[in-house]
Enzyme design. Structure first.
Site, PDB file in Angstrom:
ATOM      1  N   LYS A  32     -33.760   4.878  11.825  1.00  0.00           N
ATOM      2  CA  LYS A  32     -34.652   6.034  11.953  1.00  0.00           C
ATOM      3  C   LYS A  32     -36.122   5.711  11.698  1.00  0.00           C
ATOM      4  O   LYS A  32     -37.009   6.441  12.160  1.00  0.00           O
ATOM      5  CB  LYS A  32     -34.203   7.144  11.006  1.00  0.00           C
ATOM      6  CG  LYS A  32     -32.917   7.844  11.421  1.00  0.00           C
ATOM      7  CD  LYS A  32     -33.150   8.782  12.584  1.00  0.00           C
ATOM      8  CE  LYS A  32     -31.957   9.695  12.824  1.00  0.00           C
ATOM      9  NZ  LYS A  32     -32.206  10.683  13.884  1.00  0.00           N
TER      10      LYS A  32
ATOM     11  N   SER B 117     -25.924   1.829  12.876  1.00  0.00           N
ATOM     12  CA  SER B 117     -27.172   2.580  12.808  1.00  0.00           C
ATOM     13  C   SER B 117     -27.712   2.744  11.398  1.00  0.00           C
ATOM     14  O   SER B 117     -28.912   2.967  11.209  1.00  0.00           O
ATOM     15  CB  SER B 117     -26.993   3.957  13.456  1.00  0.00           C
ATOM     16  OG  SER B 117     -25.918   4.652  12.834  1.00  0.00           O
TER      17      SER B 117
END
Length: 320
Positions: A49, A305
């Site tokens: 992110k 992720s």
């Protein structure tokens, strides 16, 4: 639609901020069906992110930065915005759900962000952030439905094809759709468009798959998506901008069960490099348990992720 130039510009902006994360060959070298893991869990905030968040905040005008930024997130995007804001000297307010993992709440606060708590619904936190932005003039840094966010996340896709030009299939987790939008665009626009990009979702939060099948955005109830262990994928629907990228560049979306996610987390936790939170384990879980639904390709990549796993959950996995 985000262009290849947009993603390359983001890559330049992120130099010295986001790490060019390695590909880790997870399968045995003698195996014909190979899997390489894209280790986004090694980013400074433990998740991909940071790429999109920093690209967005750094792209704001001086006036927008002076007013401060606001975002809404269950955890990793919150940390990405807080990290970017601190690096750029910007005030950050993050709206987070009451069910956000404690370790992610604490990490976001430790980065200097002001936290506003709301209920579990992804729509509730978005609406609260928009209310506060309108009231105080904050610039909104959305978690996924934004071209700058998508371009930033797409830099991970450029790294995959640069490091492994022979890649044939890339597996990407799907929440709101920012990561898969950017990665798919980067891969399809920069290399052979025959490379397959497959999204992976928890069964309980399979709104992106439903949307792709239906040809329009489908929303899932908060009560259902909040039940998945993959807290980073608890969005009720994909963003409109993301959906256009998914329709253009993503080949398919498949789902994994909660038991499969947990088992993938357990297996990945055996190596510190591959430690994955639930959201980060869904793509490897697809490779492990759904080979029959995936392209019959030899060179595959799955994106881990994030690795911001709750310590109590990690201890529980290791007891099994």
């Amino acid at each position: 639609m985000v262009s290849l130039n947009d993603i390359r510009a983001a890559q330049t902006l992120l130099e010295g901020i986001a790490i060019h994360t390695p590909l880790f060959e997870w399968t045995n070298p003698i195996e014909q069906r190979k899997l390489f893991l894209k280790l986004e869990n090694l980013q400074p905030i433990g998740a991909f992110k940071l790429r999109g968040a920093y690209n967005k905040v750094a792209s704001l005008s001086d006036e927008e930065r002076r007013r401060g930024v606001i975002s809404y997130s269950s955890g990793n995007h919150a940390q990405g915005v807080a990290y970017a804001a601190r690096a750029l000297g910007v005030r950050a307010i993050i709206v987070m759900p009451s069910i956000a993992p404690k370790n992610k709440l604490e990490a976001t606060a430790a980065l200097g962000a002001e936290i506003v708590i709301v209920g579990p619904s992804s729509e509730e936190r978005r609406l609260r952030a928009e209310e506060l932005a309108a009231e105080h003039g904050y610039a909104i840094v959305p978690p996924y439905n934004d071209e700058k966010i998508i371009a930033g996340q797409g830099t991970a896709g450029l790294e995959i094809v640069d490091d492994l030009p022979t890649v044939q299939t890339v597996l990407v987790p799907v929440g709101g759709g920012g990561l898969i939008s950017g990665v798919a665009a980067a891969i399809k626009l920069s290399r052979n468009p025959q490379v397959k990009v497959i999204g992976v979702e928890p069964e309980l939060a399979a709104d992106a798959r439903a949307s792709l099948r239906a040809g329009h955005i489908v929303s899932f109830p908060a009560e259902q998506v909040s039940q998945t262990l993959a807290d980073g994928l608890r969005t009720q629907s994909v963003g409109a901008i993301n959906f256009e990228h998914i329709r253009a560049y993503v080949d398919d979306i498949i789902t994994v069960t909660e038991d499969e996610i947990r088992e993938a987390m357990r297996v990945l936790s055996a190596n510190r490099k591959t430690l994955a939170e639930a959201s980060g384990a869904v793509a490897p879980a697809a490779f492990l348990f759904h080979a029959h639904e995936l392209p019959d390709t030899k060179i595959n990549v799955a994106v881990i992720s994030g690795g911001n796993i709750d310590p109590e959950l990690l201890a529980d996995l290791k007891r099994v």
